[in-house]
Design a protein around this motif. Structure first.
Motif, PDB file in Angstrom:
ATOM      1  N   UNK A 104       7.281  27.213  65.088  1.00 21.79           N
ATOM      2  CA  UNK A 104       6.163  28.435  64.665  1.00 21.79           C
ATOM      3  C   UNK A 104       5.679  29.292  65.496  1.00 21.79           C
ATOM      4  N   UNK A 105       5.406  30.660  65.360  1.00 26.98           N
ATOM      5  CA  UNK A 105       4.657  31.229  66.302  1.00 26.98           C
ATOM      6  C   UNK A 105       3.399  31.148  66.215  1.00 26.98           C
ATOM      7  N   UNK A 106       2.240  31.267  67.315  1.00 23.31           N
ATOM      8  CA  UNK A 106       0.962  30.915  67.439  1.00 23.31           C
ATOM      9  C   UNK A 106       0.416  31.652  66.014  1.00 23.31           C
ATOM     10  N   UNK A 107       0.531  32.977  65.702  1.00 21.39           N
ATOM     11  CA  UNK A 107       0.097  33.601  64.689  1.00 21.39           C
ATOM     12  C   UNK A 107       0.353  32.697  63.282  1.00 21.39           C
ATOM     13  N   UNK A 108       1.523  32.206  63.157  1.00 22.63           N
ATOM     14  CA  UNK A 108       1.682  31.354  62.020  1.00 22.63           C
ATOM     15  C   UNK A 108       1.192  30.049  61.928  1.00 22.63           C
ATOM     16  N   UNK A 109       0.867  29.410  62.986  1.00 21.24           N
ATOM     17  CA  UNK A 109       0.393  28.012  62.787  1.00 21.24           C
ATOM     18  C   UNK A 109      -1.257  28.053  63.147  1.00 21.24           C
ATOM     19  N   UNK A 110      -1.602  29.233  63.811  1.00 16.34           N
ATOM     20  CA  UNK A 110      -3.155  29.599  63.813  1.00 16.34           C
ATOM     21  C   UNK A 110      -3.874  28.599  64.934  1.00 16.34           C
ATOM     22  N   UNK A 111      -2.924  28.063  65.671  1.00 20.13           N
ATOM     23  CA  UNK A 111      -3.676  27.595  66.989  1.00 20.13           C
ATOM     24  C   UNK A 111      -3.452  28.248  68.264  1.00 20.13           C
TER      25      UNK A 111
END
Length: 618
Positions: A104-111
């Motif tokens: 996942x992209x960071x925007x998607x996993x929010x880490x």
């Protein structure tokens, strides 16, 4: 079993109406929806994933590096497929590894940074998929930054993230273990695995952190590379990898092994004035090594370099297809067609980001990159032709307005779709409105970030603050060496030059804490938290100062608020345990110490604190 729709690995982007209208082309995201995957060719094979932290691709000999010798990585490259144009979507350790293990992209996993992100339990990780497919799963990590407290331990039967007291006390920016310690833990696990009856295939993840600052390679690499200690750290990791591979060969595990070696991000080394990483999105920070060695089989091709543009996001969907694992959503692309069928290269846009400038109340950065073009969206935008200008020295943003506008449109569409397809438990609830999403991401040129420096002020470009960044870093060096007077003077210069930056106030507070001047420490940290009210890190240190000052009521309020937001934060439980001890609530203290042990069993002084709480109870 998680309550997750185990769908086939696919690109979330490809479902977008923007994609169907052609506005995201030439994206090659979503290949696994558009191409029917073949049967898994390596199901049941052992898998080794090696991550080298802070490793610039151009330092390795297979990528043309001439500064150091990396014979063992060279040998792996000869046995495997070398991806020459691999990038990380984020140049920070924790978010990059979260992407590596989820697709996942960071925007998607929010880490999004190293300190405040926690991967939610609903997100399916690569080791979970391997475990569900019947694999034994183990991880050995080199830094506390990716410990199980961040959520990255999900799916591992064994996750070696405990550190020794000496490793905690070492003078390093974060707690880490040397490569040979990681190697010893890996060998121990492999030895126990080999002694197991009815062996399952294994998925083993090994993380080497040594190239991260501070650069302190052991002998003989410290003398051999005294002129380039960063290079010496990479040469040392190469040595450790060689020892690991030797052990695999001795035990008959190498030939039939599926091995992936990848870097999480690079290092600035002053190429664009940044010495370390995280602040900018230039090639020295985002271009990473990436190679894949396939198990020996009759139908495999002879290894060769692959020039297709790829990302850390692609590792999970690639291993899903190659090993026949369960289905989950990813933002990456399976690279099996290039590895197995010699697929031709095609244009692809990769979305990059860094939120690290927000630490300083500077504008976040987003970028769109292909093999030829890179657009960096900041208050002062940048555009580079990487084929003609690989060192990114000639900004074409003012000369190629059409190309810049075109790429800006694609980047905006990607960011909106990434926000709308976020999957982490802890995700912010993004509006469906396009403008609101872009504003919340700090993308809009006239926008601002919630809780930042004021409603009528935009955040500055990090490029314009690089001298402040460097001076703050030098002052931190003084502080770590106990040169408190010099540190205070330099931090005050940073405050004068950048008064809306919370970090110099916080670092001044840390300096006064080390001097046991808790009144000044509290005053300065309270100034810092006014500028960064969302920073758990600053709130936690305010609680520590309040505890030292004996202001127990205020301290309790701060700590309980922190735990309500981040219940896995062991340090907050530990501090609250000691607050309970001070107030002779020994039973409550024991509860919080045990919670700290749950999330950080290797915390220094924890066992002694538990013993004292039990003694107080009795």
């Amino acid at each position: 079993m998680k309550k997750t729709n185990r769908m086939k690995a696919y690109s979330l982007i490809s479902r977008s109406p923007f994609f169907r209208m052609g506005l995201l082309l030439p994206l090659l995201l979503g290949c696994s929806e558009q191409r029917k995957a073949g049967p898994p060719v390596f199901s049941g094979k052992n898998v080794l994933l090696i991550s080298i932290d802070t490793c610039r691709a151009d330092y390795l000999e297979p990528y043309g590096g001439k500064k150091i010798k990396t014979p063992h990585i060279n040998a792996l490259a000869q046995d495997g497929f070398l991806f020459t144009d691999a990038v990380t979507p984020v140049p920070l350790t924790l978010p990059a590894h979260t992407t590596l293990l989820t697709g996942l992209h960071p925007i998607q996993h929010n880490v999004r940074d190293n300190f405040s992100g926690v991967l939610g339990d609903s997100v399916v990780t690569l080791p979970e998929l391997f475990r569900e497919a019947g694999y034994a799963t183990a991880g050995v990590i080199g830094s506390i930054l990716i410990s199980h407290r961040t959520g990255l331990g999900q799916g591992f039967d064994v996750y070696k993230d405990e550190f020794t007291r000496e490793e905690f006390r070492a003078l390093q920016p974060s707690v880490e273990r040397k490569g040979e310690s990681a190697l010893a833990l890996t060998r121990d696990w492999l030895d126990s695995y080999l002694q197991t009856e009815n062996k399952k295939p294994f998925f083993l993840f090994v993380h080497f952190y040594d190239p991260h600052k501070l650069y302190q390679p052991p002998a003989p690499f410290d003398e051999q590379y005294a002129h380039d200690l960063y290079g010496g750290e990479i040469a040392y990791v190469d040595f450790c990898i060689g020892k690991l591979v030797d052990g695999l060969k001795e035990n008959g595990l190498y030939d039939d092994l599926l091995l992936v070696l990848i870097g999480d991000h690079g290092e600035g080394l002053g190429d664009h004035e940044e010495v370390t990483h995280g602040l900018f999105l230039y090639e020295e920070a985002v271009h990473v090594p990436f190679l894949v060695k396939l198990p020996n089989c009759e139908n495999s091709f002879s290894p060769f370099p692959i020039h297709q543009t790829v990302s850390l996001e692609d590792v999970t969907p690639t291993l899903i297809e190659l090993c026949g694992l369960g289905f989950t959503k990813t933002n990456g692309v399976s690279l099996a067609p290039w590895l197995l069928r010699q697929e031709s290269e095609t244009d692809r846009w990769i979305c990059l980001e860094t939120q690290y400038p927000l630490t300083y109340n500077w504008s976040p950065m987003y970028s769109l990159r292909s093999s030829q073009w890179k657009y960096i969206h900041t208050p002062r935008p940048e555009l580079y032709n990487l084929l003609e200008d690989p060192k990114e020295k000639k900004n074409l943003a003012g000369l190629s307005a059409a190309q810049r506008t075109y790429m800006n449109g694609i980047l905006e569409n990607q960011l909106v779709e990434l926000a709308r397809t976020a999957v982490n438990d802890h995700d912010p609830q993004y509006s469906i409105d396009r403008a609101e999403i872009l504003t919340s991401l700090g993308y809009m040129a006239a926008g601002n970030m919630k809780g930042r420096i004021g409603p009528d002020r935009t955040l500055p470009d990090a490029k314009d603050k690089i001298s402040v960044y460097i001076k703050n870093d030098v002052a931190l060096g003084y502080m770590m060496k106990g040169m408190y007077s010099q540190a205070i003077d330099m931090f005050l210069e940073v405050v004068e030059n950048d008064p809306t930056n919370p970090t110099p106030y916080f670092n001044l507070g840390l300096t006064y804490m080390q001097m046991a001047d808790y009144d000044n420490a509290l005053s300065l940290m309270e100034k810092a938290v006014l500028l960064a009210p969302e920073s758990i890190h600053i709130h936690l240190h305010i609680a520590k100062v309040l505890l030292q000052k004996g202001e127990y009521g205020k301290c309790r309020s701060v700590l309980e608020s922190i735990i309500a937001e981040q219940p896995m934060l062991a340090d907050a439980h530990f501090q609250l345990g000691w607050l309970e001890m001070m107030e002779k609530r020994f039973e409550n203290a024991l509860v919080h110490f045990q919670e700290a042990r749950r999330w950080m069993p290797d915390m220094p002084n924890l066992e002694e604190s538990i013993a004292k709480a039990r003694q107080g109870e009795s």
